[in-house]
Design an enzyme around this catalytic site. Structure first.
Site, PDB file in Angstrom:
ATOM      1  N   GLU C  60      32.616  30.548   8.940  1.00 32.37           N
ATOM      2  CA  GLU C  60      32.158  29.919  10.177  1.00 32.37           C
ATOM      3  C   GLU C  60      33.012  28.708  10.529  1.00 32.37           C
ATOM      4  OE1 GLU C  60      30.350  30.757   7.582  1.00 32.37           O
ATOM      5  OE2 GLU C  60      29.253  32.475   8.383  1.00 32.37           O
ATOM      6  N   HIS C 129      17.495  32.948   6.752  1.00 31.16           N
ATOM      7  CA  HIS C 129      17.642  33.805   7.941  1.00 31.16           C
ATOM      8  C   HIS C 129      16.545  33.464   8.944  1.00 31.16           C
ATOM      9  CE1 HIS C 129      19.610  36.097   4.692  1.00 31.16           C
ATOM     10  NE2 HIS C 129      20.380  36.596   5.621  1.00 31.16           N
TER      11      HIS C 129
END
Ligand SMILES: Cc1ncc(C[n+]2csc(CCOP(=O)(O)OP(=O)(O)O)c2C)c(N)n1
Ligand SMILES: Cc1ncc(C[n+]2csc(CCOP(=O)(O)OP(=O)(O)O)c2C)c(N)n1
Ligand SMILES: [Mg+2]
Ligand SMILES: [Mg+2]
Lengths: 336, 430, 336, 430
Positions: C60, C129
């Site tokens: 990322e 998540h």
């Protein structure tokens, strides 16, 4: 007792803990041989050995990650991040790993780190040597967030932080290292003679999560932390408003009781911090107080903070909360 | 350039296709975007491994890292294509040890099978299998010592079996019921087992890699004799944490084994898109440490290389980077559908074959095993695991519980419950 | 007009912008050939070409960093972070670079990124998540922070975000992708028939920094965003309290006027969000409102939020703000 | 291990001391902590460079990266110890070009000198010099084309001079007065000059490295012909951003030059503590790209290698990693005191010598220059710079301004002033 400035107090806390606990180790960029760019670890490598106090590669993410591994494997690491502005490469390791390790493992694993980082403005450091990023960490459950405002607190809180089995983010307002900056950019104050500079030479603890009443009054409560504690104090001292000044010292878990008690007494409150306003920890203090003390409030709680902009270089003194802005807020809140 | 570069000495086989082949409006742009060698509809073309057992020497564990350069771009193998063990890397394990290995691998696969079924039936929220990669975990799990501290990724469940974590406990973790030792906090397969020196598994990929290096620094700091080992996927080598691990290890030379499980895929992302580099093991050299690429589906080779690196670490030789060449035979997880991005028969054609079949064949070659015994082992395992799962559900199910009581949400955030969490806990109660 | 769920709306916005502006490119982990783990970019690579829509390495930090470079060199990148929980490796590039580039260069340089990231709970995703990290970004001056709660807003706001020359953090509540989750874990609602699912097929803009009044009332104001908008709505619909429900949509810069006007009208307010309470963006909303509307407030402003803990797996429904907790807060605030 | 490892082919000279030498309570621990070769009180012992001009071939710009392996661990030189240019890397520049280079380097040094003095007198809040590293910036600055987009670190002020940023503007940035084109926002030396395709310099180290790779991807995306170049220090190679840059570059192969300025020190941290690897350029190989180590104090060598890498990039050959071997002759910055961590004469003994003296000597060798001309050049530069600084202070000084008015604090946070900043702006005003 000895007279110490804030750097000497930090150095002394590290020295004491290195001496007492063989599992304590101290490391970071320029921390070892050199003793740190702010001299916080001066002399510690020579005294305690190169494996206890050492230099690392230039990678905050790697420093915190390896520190977590050391913590998992039984050490009590005290890594330094050279400037709080440079802590973000370690943000994933701090937020997703360090803060959540105990929780996700059902208590099986933890890493008792104390991450030290000089923070705050007032040294002409502009965007990247002036930040007060505490609010990025106060929003992260699992972390304890500390910011002392004087030498004796710095030492006592740092020792408590190192001894804590919870991870602690320990922010040191760098403008206070050598003196209690009171908001006058032209003065270079010294800790000499300031009560906060009387520091026990040996081991002692200052409790985490306990705020301190710096001065007492009855008309208004000012809540602050870090450098701003001294600026606020100088404003109060030179005003005729009778104010409680509370230094939070530990932001999370916060000592709500002390603050709420004061606000119930005064009915008015101002929160002062250096960090940008939007989403700063001041917002949380306000949100908690308006809920806890709603029926006692006689005026909206005011915030005096850094602006919602990056930290500028030439206009530094227009960015940082100034005596004038704090004084104006006092008047505003008293008149409301 | 990337093409020619890629074709050279590439045990992973396949060829990188120019993207233009499948691109819509490519021509205008000179941005090179690699592609996987095979996509759905393609017929997989893998070259067989050119490297044979014996091609690579087994240097002294304290050899200078530069002597292992051939090992980083080559491939350490022990089992040849006929299931015979050959070459200097043969760990010479006893038939009993080999049978134990086979059992661990079979149990791992049967556990995965069962849990996948349970997930399909809605009994589990999620599952992630290690099918095809069982030798990676079993090989290291058996070569390392119980005191060695392990930082796995989410795809080495075999390590937990090798160390003896009760299957019941593993299943309870997956269900998240009262007996889950991590208290229903994590998704399935995110095991933690302090008793077995297995550190809590995290979802954010790669974070464990530099942590393991730090843990090994602590080992050296105290002058202890255990080593630390960690695992990540080849896709995760793109993370900064991978670089931190290698670089800190290169400076402090702690006793750590860093395993890269190169199973060709990171969800839908083929290793060609994870890096332009040819060999992951080859990263080690420029950090001043040995890198070894090993046939990850060859239990004996994995065991031998792990042992070599562990010996090196124990003797003060420092870190080793190990690339395990394998193939992710199943879906990434139960949330994934590989048929959308790779040919379904790519796995079957993988030159590394099936690690369980290969070890079984080897035992047969040694006259220590038979197809019947293999079938029996598999059936027994299947039954035992089905039984155990029933017990696990008796303890509690995901849907109906009993789980730990709601107020336990607030435990383990801090060592002690702070006041503000006490207040939130009351809020939840009332 | 077409009926779209939220994923289709996001896909359509990207498709439209790829079509209109040759400088728009879309990339991230599994975004290209596969079309994204949530299918947000399905079909876009085939249609627009591999150099417009492509897969990246699993990093990322590298995705955002290279996107910034592309933005500096004239492109208008729309990188995806697969889960908001995994955005932290990019935190330094977002906080110190993306947000501050225009400022530090006196306006000479900027990077018009839109960083997309699925956020929020309700899918049994546990700690990693399920996170709602918006408050880490609302505290960062220079960023625009958006979180739509329905398909038509998702498309219109995403188009406005991509067209904006300011960097935008675009958070997509993943539990809403396929239906308006109303707080009942056992129902799997669909967007079919929901007004928010009528989405123009082509190009259109929904203005940034404009909140929307989801339903109107006069007794209390509920401020929310993301998934919670629907949960709150279902509570209000099944209660007899007459409430204004405001969906902020853009958190920063925030539409204070709309919210303050409502609170001046109702005198009572509740802020509801999924993220942990301490330092959540709700604290900022409360701090602003108690300052703007102090004299109109008849009760303390309440917050219903995620707890100050990591996000658990088995006890997910005890973690997320439930209908019951919201209903209790409604009663509490009305009775105060 | 690390010791022996370090001694091999090490152009940086010196030997790594076992830390035990200076440690307090080492013996108990097996944690290996490297040390700098020389510390205050030590007598620096550098070996002269063993590599000579001509040792390394100059391959075709599109050569396969593996042909460059010797260049990653060797050292590209053009100027020999007597100041003569030799070998295939000689860029064969005209005397006029060489004199321009000399001028840029002398102006850079004189600018640094002047600004250091001003900082000492309290006229500047901070300063950071590039003394000893002038050839790094001048060599690349002259080899690259005006359209090429540059992402420097804070120690390549020479790039701004080479591209013609007016000295007055640079000084106004350092002062932060009204004429600072970045509006007094940044600390001194954090220049930005869009006109010159020089991207705003940031303090967080390394962030520009992967940004440059992304910028080069945009170049390829649009099929344009310019290249992108970026610089970081050797200490900063420890950051994740360094790895991101190399890895993304390895996948997309964009036209980018990645320079590592290895000046031996990262503040007080010697390169031995920044990595255990021997060569920074050698990192490139495992990413599938060429790495070249060059004598960073040899203007001709720097120019030649930059040109080679730029040609490669322009012709579609993709990225190159370039390590510039040099020495940080001054303090890290005005906040630093190197006498605390390194011998004061280490710089004088550095085998690379002084880049300005070496280029001047070369011009003298060519009969194109003389000591008198050199002195004249330096004095002229000194006077001109002193003059210019006076002008700059006339525009405004740090202490007394005039600066941009306070309300400009709120400009450029967003493209347009949002309402909440409008309110804060009023608050500041009233
Ligand atoms: C930091 C982070 N980003 C993204 C993800 C989502 N994700 C989970 S697994 C995975 C692919 C990992 O591939 P690889 O490293 O090859 O390991 P494998 O799954 O093949 O074992 C991704 C992208 C994640 N878990 N963490
Ligand atoms: C992320 C980050 N961490 C720490 C610092 C503080 N710092 C500024 S320069 C420097 C050393 C850099 O050394 P090197 O990369 O070798 O470059 P050099 O200064 O030698 O040119 C450090 C640690 C920073 N600016 N940014
Ligand atoms: Mg993989
Ligand atoms: Mg350096």
């Amino acid at each position: 007792m000895a007279t110490m400035n804030m750097i000497q107090a930090v150095n002394s806390a590290l020295d004491v803990m290195l001496e007492r606990d063989g599992n304590v180790c101290v490391f970071g960029e320029d921390v070892g041989y050199f003793g740190g760019v702010f001299r916080a670890t001066e002399g510690l490598q020579k005294k305690h050995g190169t494996h206890r106090v050492f230099d690392t590669p230039l990678a905050e993410g790697g420093i915190v990650a390896t520190a977590i591994g050391m913590g998992i494997n039984g050490l009590r690491p005290v890594p330094e991040v050279q400037f709080a502005d440079y802590i973000y490469p370690a943000f994933d390791q701090i937020t997703n790993e360090l803060a959540k390790l105990r929780y996700r493992s059902g208590g099986e694993w933890f890493a008792p780190l104390t991450v030290r980082a000089p923070c705050g403005g007032g040294i002409r450091g502009a965007l990247y040597h002036s930040q007060s990023p505490e609010a990025y960490f106060t929003h992260t459950a699992g972390l304890t967030v500390v910011m002392p405002s004087n030498p004796v607190d710095a030492k006592g809180l740092l020792i408590s932080s190192i001894e804590s089995d919870d991870p602690v983010m320990f922010f040191e307002p760098k403008r206070l290292y050598r003196g209690p900056f009171d908001g006058d950019p032209h003065k270079v104050p010294s800790w000499q003679g300031h009560p906060g500079s009387d520091v026990p030479v040996g081991h002692f603890r200052t409790p985490l999560s306990k705020a301190v009443l710096v001065r007492e009054g009855d008309a208004v409560t000012v809540v602050s932390w870090g450098t701003m504690v001294h600026v606020v104090r100088s404003v109060i001292d030179s005003s005729d408003v009778s104010a409680d000044l509370i230094d939070l010292r530990t932001l999370v878990p916060m000592d709500l009781e002390t603050v709420a008690a004061s606000v119930r007494k005064t009915g008015r409150c101002i929160v002062v911090h250096e960090a940008p306003r939007t989403g700063g920890f001041g917002a949380e203090v306000v949100a908690l107080l308006q809920e806890e003390c709603f029926w006692h409030l006689e005026a909206p709680i005011a915030r005096v903070t850094g602006w919602d902009t990056p930290f500028p270089h030439a206009l530094e003194w227009d960015y940082m909360p100034s005596r004038k802005r704090i004084a104006d807020a006092l008047t505003r809140v008293m008149e409301a | 350039m990337a093409d020619s570069k890629y074709r050279v000495e590439n045990p992973e086989g396949g060829e990188q296709k120019r993207v233009a082949g499948r691109a819509g409006r490519e021509s205008a742009s000179f941005l090179h975007v690699p592609d996987a060698p095979h996509r759905p509809g393609d017929e997989p073309r893998f070259a067989r491994f050119t490297q044979q057992p014996g091609d690579l020497s087994r240097p002294d564990p304290l050899a200078h890292y530069e002597q292992l350069r051939p090992h980083a771009t080559g491939l350490v193998r022990v089992l040849n294509d006929d299931g015979q063990a050959a070459g200097p890397w043969d760990p010479k394990l006893s038939p009993a040890e080999l049978r134990t290995a086979l059992m661990i691998m079979v149990h791992t696969r049967q556990l995965d099978r069962r849990m996948l079924t349970m997930q399909r039936q809605g009994r589990l929220s999620f599952y992630l299998e290690s099918t095809g990669e069982e030798a990676v975990a079993a090989g290291a799990g058996m070569a390392l010592l119980p005191d060695d501290l392990l930082f796995p990724s989410y795809r080495q469940q075999g390590l937990f079996l090798a160390r003896g974590m009760p299957l019941l406990d593993m299943m309870c973790q997956c269900i998240g019921n009262r007996s889950d030792n991590s208290k229903g906090r994590q998704m399935p397969v995110h095991y933690s087992w302090r008793k077995g020196n297995l550190v809590s598994i995290s979802s954010p990929v790669g974070t464990q890699f530099p942590q393991a290096v730090g843990a090994a620094m602590a080992t050296a700091y105290r002058g202890e004799s255990h080593v630390v080992a960690t695992w990540i996927g080849e896709g995760t080598t793109a993370q900064g944490d991978f670089h931190y691990a290698l670089n800190f290890a290169s400076v402090y030379m702690p006793p750590v084994l860093m395993h890269i499980v190169n199973n060709q895929w990171a969800i839908s992302t083929h290793r060609n898109l994870s890096t332009g580099g040819k060999s992951f093991a080859a990263r080690a050299d420029a950090y001043g440490m040995p890198g070894i690429r090993v046939d990850g589906n060859d239990f004996l080779a994995v065991h031998a290389v792990t042992q070599w690196a562990a010996d090196r670490a124990r003797q003060g030789g420092g870190p080793t980077l190990i690339e395990l060449l394998t193939y992710r035979a199943g879906a990434h997880s139960t949330s994934d559908d590989p048929s959308r991005y790779r040919p379904s028969d790519e796995g079957r054609l993988w030159p590394g074959g099936d690690p369980i079949a290969r070890l079984a064949q080897h035992l047969v070659e040694l006259g220590e095993w038979s197809d019947e015994k293999q079938q029996e082992l598999e059936h027994k395992a299947e039954r035992m695991i089905a039984q155990t799962y029933k017990q696990a559900e008796k303890v509690g199910s995901l849907a109906d519980g009993p789980h730990d009581p709601p107020e336990t949400i607030f435990d383990d955030v801090y060592q002690n419950l702070p006041e503000h969490l006490q207040r939130q806990r009351d809020e939840l109660g009332g």
